[in-house]
Enzyme design. Structure first.
Site, PDB file in Angstrom:
ATOM      1  N   SER A 174       0.848  -1.182   0.000  1.00 56.44           N
ATOM      2  CA  SER A 174       0.000   0.000   0.000  1.00 56.44           C
ATOM      3  C   SER A 174       0.890   1.240   0.000  1.00 56.44           C
ATOM      4  O   SER A 174       1.672   1.428  -0.922  1.00 56.44           O
ATOM      5  CB  SER A 174      -0.959  -0.042   1.192  1.00 56.44           C
ATOM      6  OG  SER A 174      -2.002   0.877   1.039  1.00 56.44           O
ATOM      7  N   HIS A 205      -7.408  -5.649  -1.293  1.00 55.10           N
ATOM      8  CA  HIS A 205      -6.329  -4.934  -0.613  1.00 55.10           C
ATOM      9  C   HIS A 205      -5.922  -5.610   0.693  1.00 55.10           C
ATOM     10  O   HIS A 205      -4.858  -5.310   1.242  1.00 55.10           O
ATOM     11  CB  HIS A 205      -6.772  -3.485  -0.342  1.00 55.10           C
ATOM     12  CG  HIS A 205      -5.645  -2.526  -0.117  1.00 55.10           C
ATOM     13  ND1 HIS A 205      -4.704  -2.240  -1.084  1.00 55.10           N
ATOM     14  CD2 HIS A 205      -5.300  -1.777   0.968  1.00 55.10           C
ATOM     15  CE1 HIS A 205      -3.841  -1.359  -0.617  1.00 55.10           C
ATOM     16  NE2 HIS A 205      -4.168  -1.068   0.632  1.00 55.10           N
TER      17      HIS A 205
END
Length: 667
Positions: free
Chosen positions: A528, A641
């Site tokens: 990320s 994610h």
């Protein structure tokens, strides 16, 4: 000296038992919790356990390859309600605490969740996903075949989009269903829908007299363009709705005081956009007055610890004391999370804080004691009783056999001075069977967020890399939580600036102070924001001989329009959005520096990642491949994610194996 325990493996993820969500029984003599494992089918399995606080043996309440969670006791303690997917979808089930089979309470078409008892034990509030004109009295759960048919139908129909917020990571594309709050009269088996607005409603609490409901939502006409979440009070009898906040911020974890005269809540008003520290508020229901109890503090409320072995939810607070003169909560500070209390006179006290991670707690008003869930760098989780006199007693011995078999490394805490006079906290993990006379490669790990925190918790990935023979360096550069508002805000509008220098200062520091590190064998990885930073690093230095970027950002210009948060996060973090200053966004983009990359780069990305969409990885891969750089791209089907934390177990293991493969090849 040879270690009697074997090194950690990627597949050891399937050996770990992860605890969460402790709850005292109403009499305070026992507690329940959730235990999550990865079963022989490589699926997550979560079951409920019961244990007396004065005994070491535990009793398993639920069985089977299902996910059971969110148990809450009736006020008299004779029954409990929990949610389970044993029928196919998550529904509510009732169980008698003296034994017997659980009974299914709800059969809602799209499931039911988050149950809360009324204080008289006659009703249960819960959340359900509903379409606009659903008949809640005649809900029928879809069979697996019907669910599959509905999914296939969606795949074969066009998706009409007319909202800015039309997708979200983990949930996917939004439709017309909204989360509503339902009241179930248990004896009459009658449902009452309490909310109907065309927005999602987040159930918080019910008042002690059973008359008022507390929930959060954005009910403003411009909700689609806002990130505010207001706190509402709803009178169940009169249907009167009162907004307690002013649409300037976000409020959550709200609860009534024991008398019902006050409400506590976490929240903030975006003074520093997404980098704003949360505050703790108390609302006086009679006067409407709001008081901030934390206005003189400089700590983050709640749990901001980064990790890869936390499954299931747990209470962060705030929780009222029995005399409603103080509140208990978790807070994040200097690499650890602990249990705190604050009085209504703003006096702050640390009840328990050590070099570890308190991931959840339960408070018993009878004995004024606590159950604490604690993780340490060398132990995934255990429960402890913290008595009224603050003595700590361990109640469980989770993963004992595993920890007897597998070697884990205790990190060394370091403090890194930066070139501009700041101090950065970090940790060093030595490799398996460490020999001070040898030279070892080093891997720098960069956390996501960036407003999160590495710290004193068990982290399988870090232990795995140490087991593979690497020194592991992980730090909290500016932008991280745990070091105050100025520190967490310092990264905004400076991505790739001082945060990058902090990381390089950390590498320089350990090379200067630890002679067993080979300066010619350095690797870097992160996910990320950590993936963005990995991309940035390899475009600005060639000191690293291998890099793995995960679920990363490479191009802020496209991120603005493709991420589920891009349209606001870009301006929050960089100071501009695409329409205001595209040239500046390009300057912040690692893709701009692709021609400078000399480090062999492995790109890992989930195909259903809507937070940092896979096109971010695709753009970087194509640019580097076109430039004939040393690059590989691994795509994970069906992964979003959360791949590294709660993704499909097989995919999580494959991801770890790819990281190890790449570093083994080049380091």
């Amino acid at each position: 000296m040879t270690n009697s325990r074997r090194p950690m493996k990627a597949e050891d993820l399937t050996r770990l038992e992860v605890f969460s969500d402790p709850h005292f029984t109403p009499d305070g003599k026992a507690y329940t919790y959730v235990s999550t494992i990865i079963n022989e089918n490589n699926e997550y399995e979560a079951n409920l356990f019961f244990q007396n606080v004065n005994e070491t043996n535990r009793k398993q309440w639920t069985f089977g390859h299902h996910r059971n969670s969110n148990l809450t006791f009736s006020p008299d303690g004779k029954t409990a309600v929990f949610q389970s997917n044993r029928s196919g979808l998550s529904q509510l089930w009732l169980i008698h605490t003296d034994g017997g089979e659980a009974r299914q309470l709800t059969t809602f078409k799209y499931g039911a969740s988050n149950p809360i008892w009324s204080k008289d034990g006659k009703q249960i509030l819960f959340s359900a996903l509903l379409e606009k004109d659903d008949d809640i009295q005649n809900q029928k759960e879809l069979s697996k075949e019907e669910q599959q048919q509905e999914l296939e139908k969606k795949r074969n129909e066009p998706l009409f989009v007319n909202r800015l917020q039309y997708k979200s990571n983990g949930k996917g594309f939004h439709d017309d269903k909204r989360t509503q709050i339902i009241l179930l009269d248990i004896e009459k088996e009658l449902y009452t829908q309490l909310t109907t607005a065309d927005e999602d409603h987040r159930l918080q609490d019910i008042s002690p007299d059973g008359e008022k409901l507390l929930f959060t939502a954005n009910l403003n006409p411009g909700a689609d363009y806002e990130n505010t979440i207001d706190l509402f009070l709803f009178n169940i009898s009169t249907k009167k709705l009162s907004k307690l906040t002013d649409s300037k911020g976000i409020y959550y974890n709200a609860r009534f005081s024991p008398s019902g005269n006050k409400i506590s809540s976490f929240g903030h008003e975006y003074q520093y956009d997404g980098a704003t520290l949360s505050e703790i508020f108390v609302f006086d229901i009679a006067t409407g007055e709001r008081t901030c109890l934390s206005d003189s503090w400089d700590i983050e409320l709640g749990d901001a610890m980064a990790g890869d072995t936390r499954l299931g939810k747990s209470t962060n607070g705030p929780i009222w004391s029995k005399n409603e003169d103080k509140l208990f909560f978790l807070a994040t500070d200097f690499g650890a999370t602990g249990l705190y209390l604050v009085t209504l006179e703003h006096e702050l006290t640390v009840l328990y804080k050590n070099d570890n991670h308190v991931f959840g707690f339960s408070y018993d008003r009878n004995s004024e004691s606590f159950i604490l869930g604690i993780s340490t760098p060398t132990n995934p989780c255990n429960f402890y009783k913290l008595g009224k006199d603050l003595d700590l007693t361990r109640l469980t011995n989770a993963n004992a056999a595993f920890l007897e078999e597998v070697a884990v490394t205790d990190p060394e805490t370091i403090t890194i001075p930066t070139k501009d006079g700041w101090k950065i906290q970090g940790w060093i993990l030595k490799p398996y069977e460490f020999d001070e006379n040898k030279k070892y490669p080093l891997i720098l790990e960069v956390h996501g967020g960036p407003h999160a925190m590495y710290g004193q918790t068990f982290f399988h990935e870090l232990q795995l890399l140490a087991a593979k023979g690497y020194v592991v360096l992980y730090t909290n550069p500016r932008g991280s939580h745990g070091y105050g508002q100025k520190f967490v805000d310092a990264v905004r509008s400076d991505y790739g600036g001082r945060d990058y220098e902090d990381l390089m200062d950390a590498v320089d520091y350990v090379l200067d102070h630890y002679p067993y590190i080979n300066e010619n064998r350095l690797g870097v990885t992160g996910g990320s924001y950590g993936g963005f930073m990995t991309n940035w690093i390899v475009g600005h230095t060639d000191r690293f001989k291998a890099a793995v970027t995960q679920r990363s950002i490479s191009n802020w210009l496209s991120f603005y329009g493709v991420s589920d948060i891009g349209y606001f996060f870009t301006k929050w973090e960089l100071g501009y959005d695409l329409l205001e200053n595209p040239a500046k966004l390009w300057d912040f983009s690692p893709l701009k520096f692709a021609d400078k990359v000399e480090t062999p780069l492995l790109i890992l990305h989930g195909e259903l990642d809507y937070r940092c969409p896979i096109e971010q990885g695709e753009q970087l891969f194509i640019a580097l491949k076109h430039l004939r750089k040393d690059v590989e791209f691994v795509r994970f089907p069906g992964a979003d994610h959360e791949l590294s934390r709660s993704g499909d177990p097989n995919m999580r293991i494959a991801r770890l194996e790819q990281i190890c493969r790449w570093f083994n090849k080049y380091l």
